[in-house]
Design a protein around this motif. Structure first.
Motif, PDB file in Angstrom:
ATOM      1  N   THR A   1       5.535   3.947   1.008  1.00  0.00           N
ATOM      2  CA  THR A   1       5.150   2.869   0.587  1.00  0.00           C
ATOM      3  C   THR A   1       5.456   1.593   1.479  1.00  0.00           C
ATOM      4  O   THR A   1       6.774   1.436   1.797  1.00  0.00           O
ATOM      5  CB  THR A   1       5.569   2.548  -0.664  1.00  0.00           C
ATOM      6  N   ARG A   2       4.752   1.043   1.845  1.00  0.00           N
ATOM      7  CA  ARG A   2       5.065  -0.428   2.913  1.00  0.00           C
ATOM      8  C   ARG A   2       5.546  -1.426   1.925  1.00  0.00           C
ATOM      9  O   ARG A   2       4.743  -1.861   1.119  1.00  0.00           O
ATOM     10  CB  ARG A   2       4.057  -0.789   3.671  1.00  0.00           C
TER      11      ARG A   2
ATOM     12  N   THR B   1       5.069  10.325   0.054  1.00  0.00           N
ATOM     13  CA  THR B   1       4.246   8.999  -0.038  1.00  0.00           C
ATOM     14  C   THR B   1       5.203   8.233   0.718  1.00  0.00           C
ATOM     15  O   THR B   1       6.409   8.293   0.608  1.00  0.00           O
ATOM     16  CB  THR B   1       4.124   8.723  -1.454  1.00  0.00           C
TER      17      THR B   1
ATOM     18  N   HIS C   1       4.368   2.090  -9.180  1.00  0.00           N
ATOM     19  CA  HIS C   1       3.332   2.455  -8.025  1.00  0.00           C
ATOM     20  C   HIS C   1       2.348   3.146  -8.649  1.00  0.00           C
ATOM     21  O   HIS C   1       2.529   4.227  -9.385  1.00  0.00           O
ATOM     22  CB  HIS C   1       4.158   3.683  -7.253  1.00  0.00           C
TER      23      HIS C   1
ATOM     24  N   ARG D   1       0.927  -1.214   0.014  1.00  0.00           N
ATOM     25  CA  ARG D   1       0.173   0.095  -0.066  1.00  0.00           C
ATOM     26  C   ARG D   1       0.843   1.243  -0.155  1.00  0.00           C
ATOM     27  O   ARG D   1       1.864   1.561   0.324  1.00  0.00           O
ATOM     28  CB  ARG D   1      -0.722   0.047   1.322  1.00  0.00           C
ATOM     29  N   ILE D   2       0.395   2.231  -0.746  1.00  0.00           N
ATOM     30  CA  ILE D   2       1.027   3.642  -0.796  1.00  0.00           C
ATOM     31  C   ILE D   2       0.098   4.548  -0.103  1.00  0.00           C
ATOM     32  O   ILE D   2      -0.880   4.630  -0.258  1.00  0.00           O
ATOM     33  CB  ILE D   2       1.459   4.232  -2.301  1.00  0.00           C
TER      34      ILE D   2
ATOM     35  N   ALA E   1       1.565  -0.652  -4.684  1.00  0.00           N
ATOM     36  CA  ALA E   1       2.851  -0.777  -5.390  1.00  0.00           C
ATOM     37  C   ALA E   1       2.935  -2.249  -5.528  1.00  0.00           C
ATOM     38  O   ALA E   1       2.896  -2.992  -4.574  1.00  0.00           O
ATOM     39  CB  ALA E   1       3.943  -0.043  -4.657  1.00  0.00           C
TER      40      ALA E   1
END
Length: 815
Positions: free
Chosen positions: A540-541, A538, A626, A520-521, A613
């Motif tokens: 991103t995990r 942003t 992404h 997730r972003i 992503a």
């Protein structure tokens, strides 16, 4: 010699006007346990020979605020200390010799009105009335600021020093700091020597006010302070009997300024190509020294000056002066705490405006040291904007030969630096260059700003009107809106935050919810305790313990410093991986179609929704795609390992011929983002702008638990918004907007645009700007007013909006 203390709350290095101002303002805040050490004598570096011009209007509201503070301070110092500062508010006049310069000074006059600075626009005849002896046949226009003036720089510094001593500060001359001592990433003291004696002062705060010595002093502690000395020339005439008191006069088209003082004229120059000085370091014995005369270098300015003011031809030259001053790569000074070393503060690099800047800069830095955060937005001069490579002396020597002259050059929008270029390049640089890219520079990165057509010259032709790339930008903008465009944003700052405590660490720093699934972003801000925006990014995990933070290239050092400052004892590693990946934004309604030609992966909304992503194949390479956008269209930012970037680009470019792919530059990206009302850090959002008033409340999740700024958000929700960020579209399609144009609400100036560009899909110039409002004022009431924008004195009606004028519901982004 005065006995030196063994410890102090702060040690200030350098006794010019900057150091004396910092000492004065710290003492005023109650910091009595402070020491200022000067290697020779107070004012002996640059301050003593400064021209002492006090011009209140600067390029932004807060820089103007600091300059006005300086003027007010110098006016009251004599009563406080008994030392005269020589401040005389004689006013200043700037004249234009070309239509382009006229546009510039009229835009400056509009800015002055927005900032509350007294200003009058003048005809050539009115210029002559205020400044007799002047040749005006080729003058086009003038601007008069009646409250500007001049002062005695040396006496101001001595008055500040006396004021500091009166409040308990120790100011000691003939003492050289030989080393700033550090331990565990923070300042612990300074070593000094004087008259054969040596000693140490323990302190947790050192302030580098070393002027042209500042770079080398900072470098010895691993701190980046990019500045370099240049030769600065002026002459002083013999006494001219018929000379009355005159305003300060600036003729930027002739690179000259004139100051009348005691019946003499001081004529100074900011010539187009300056002479750097001190390449081998500043001599140890330099003190109240002059540099060798170079009349040949100064003669072209003098010739034009004699034609402009013929009485100079009869006046003898009393003094030909050449002295060094420090200049920086972007013509803005440095203030704040160095990101590399806690407790190491800087106030240096004033680019020939040190006298008008130092009063306000000293106040702002002292308040920053007191509170642990700046008193208001100071990003323009923040030391954290400096890039590590910029301490390179070869780079600085070449760059400052240009920046001195830029002070009086036309300040055209989009003006690009000509020197010290090509230092940081994307792996796609040569590919883009071969396809017509015209590059600009940001934080040292070469970035494609626009693409020239076959046979078109690949350089800027500057103007306040439509520049030579306007139609190129339009074609690129519409390709992003209607087809598919490819950009290169490798310059994005990329920070990897990982470790056992990474998730909880980012939950504490970010306003949005970071507890999301891998892939997730999250668009978010990092806030300060006031609810102001410290970072716009942003996140991103990537996995349970790893996150990728993407930030603007220009703010990377600032953002790294903010993260590290708040790390504490948590089990987290913070790594700058900017150079590891290229970034290729592929944007537009046909982006999915193109990507499907080169990738076997499922790119549908169901398989790859917005805000996610995931790794995909492109050609024979791999990329992390992404699904986000900064232009407001369907698209992906493709993060590609640097070694595979050329292959991925070539694959996309070849397949793109089937769908009309167009290479696009940063100018088109900016015009698209302004149409979509996407915010830009440093312009539309700063650490002074509350996240709710910036219209970013959707990215704040107070229900997730505690985070920095949460209380300020809850309080603002309770008390109501005092201003709103609005988008404006001009009703006339012809004028252009850049930023800083005044906003009028029902005929009264209420603010200024924070950014502007041409909205090619909307058919007119578009801008963003804050408008004050009542806390109980509804959106309908705000929008019911009549709005206009002041464009160089012309009042142009504008339509306001609180939602994006382009695709307000973001249906295209999620298409």
């Amino acid at each position: 010699m005065v006995a030196l203390p063994r410890q102090a709350r702060a040690v200030i290095i350098g006794g010019g006007i900057s150091g004396c101002s910092v000492a004065y303002h710290l003492a005023k805040l109650g910091w009595t346990d402070i020491v200022l050490l000067e290697r020779k004598q107070l004012t002996s570096g640059t301050t003593w020979h400064a021209a002492g011009l006090i011009g209140q209007l600067r390029a932004s509201q807060n820089m103007t605020r600091l300059a006005k503070y300086s003027a007010d301070l110098y006016a009251r110092l004599e009563a406080e200390t008994g030392l005269a500062t020589g401040l005389r508010q004689c006013g200043s006049i700037t004249v234009a010799l070309t239509g382009e310069r006229r546009e510039e000074i009229l835009r400056q006059a509009a800015l002055a009105r927005a900032f509350g600075v007294d200003v009058n626009e003048l005809s050539p005849r009115e210029v002559l009335e205020l400044y007799p002896h002047l040749e005006i046949s080729d003058l086009v226009a003038g601007v008069h600021l009646p409250l500007d003036g001049q002062a005695d720089p040396g006496n101001i510094a001595l008055a500040l020093a006396k004021g500091a001593r009166m409040r308990g500060a120790k100011i000691i001359e003939q003492v050289k700091v030989t080393r700033v001592v550090t331990k565990g990433g923070r300042v612990t003291g300074v070593d000094w020597e004087a008259g054969g004696e040596r000693g140490h002062i323990a302190t947790e705060n050192v302030v580098n006010c070393g002027g042209m010595w500042g770079r080398d002093l900072a470098a010895a502690s691993g701190v980046t302070l990019p500045l370099h000395a240049c030769e600065h020339f002026y002459i002083v005439t013999e006494n001219i009997p018929e000379l009355a008191r005159l305003p300060v006069l600036r003729v930027p088209d002739e690179c000259a300024y004139y100051k009348e003082d005691a019946g003499k004229i001081l004529l100074g120059a900011f010539e187009p190509r300056a002479k750097p000085w001190g390449m081998a370091g500043i001599p140890e014995d330099f003190c109240f020294d002059q540099l060798p005369e170079d009349f040949d270098h100064f003669e072209p300015v003098l010739e034009r000056a004699v034609a402009r003011m013929p009485l100079l031809g009869q006046a003898g030259i009393h003094t030909f002066f050449n002295g060094p001053e420090s200049f920086t790569p972007d013509d803005r000074y440095y203030l704040g705490e160095a990101p590399e070393l806690a407790g190491y503060w800087v106030a240096a690099g004033y680019n020939s405006i040190g006298i008008v800047s130092s009063g306000g800069a000293g106040m702002a830095l002292a308040q920053w040291m007191e509170d642990g955060e700046p008193p208001f937005d100071l990003w323009e001069v923040d030391i954290r904007r400096a890039q590590p490579f910029q301490r390179n002396r070869c780079y600085l020597r070449e760059r400052v030969s240009e920046t001195l002259g830029l002070l009086y050059a036309d300040h055209f929008p989009y003006r690009q630096m000509a020197t010290s270029r090509g230092i940081r390049r994307s792996p796609l640089h040569e590919h883009l260059k071969a396809r017509g890219a015209v590059f600009g520079e940001a934080a040292g990165w070469e970035r494609a700003n626009w693409f020239a057509n076959d046979g078109q010259e690949r350089e800027y032709r500057y103007s306040w009107k439509r520049q030579n790339w306007f139609d190129n930008q339009r074609a690129e903008h519409l390709a992003l809106r209607e087809g598919v465009g490819l950009l290169d944003m490798t310059s994005f700052g990329k920070i990897r935050v990982e470790g056992r405590d990474a998730a909880s660490f980012l939950q504490r720093l970010c306003a949005n919810d970071m507890d999301v699934a891998a892939g997730r972003i999250v668009y978010t801000q990092m806030l300060n305790t006031r609810g102001g925006i410290e970072c716009d990014l942003t996140v991103t995990r990537l996995s349970e313990t790893a996150f990728l933070l993407v930030v603007p290239g220009a703010t990377l050092q600032r953002d790294l410093a903010w993260l590290r400052r708040h790390l504490g004892e948590q089990w987290v590693t913070i790594t700058d991986i900017t150079a590891a990946e290229a970034v290729l934004p592929l944007m537009g309604p046909r982006s999915r179609e193109l990507l499907s030609l080169v990738s076997p992966d499922d790119l549908s909304n169901e398989a790859h929704p917005f805000g996610v992503a995931r790794e995909i194949e492109i050609g024979m390479g791999l990329a992390r795609a992404h699904r986000v956008t900064y232009v407001g269209e369907l698209g992906w930012e493709l993060y590609v390992p640097t070694d595979q970037a050329a292959h991925v680009f070539e694959t996309l470019a070849e397949a793109g011929e089937q769908v009309g792919l167009k290479l696009c530059g940063l100018h088109a990206m900016d015009s698209c983002r302004i149409e979509k009302a996407y915010r830009h850090f440093g312009h539309d959002i700063t650490d002074e702008d509350h996240v709710l008033e910036a219209g970013l409340g959707f990215a704040v999740k107070t229900g997730k638990g505690d985070f920095i700024g949460r209380e300020a958000v809850l309080k603002k929700r309770e008390t109501g918004l005092e201003r709103r960020l609005l988008q404006f579209r001009l009703k006339d399609p012809e004028p252009l907007l850049f930023h800083n144009e005044p906003i009028l609400r029902d005929g009264r100036i209420v603010g200024h645009l924070t950014s502007g560009n041409y909205g090619h899909a909307l058919g007119a110039a578009v801008g963003l700007g804050y408008v004050p409002c009542r806390t109980d004022e509804t959106a309908a009431e705000i929008l019911a007013s009549d709005y206009a924008i002041d464009v160089a004195g012309r009042i142009v009606p504008a339509g306001p909006s609180l939602v994006p004028l382009y695709d307000p519901k973001s249906t295209r982004v999620r298409g």
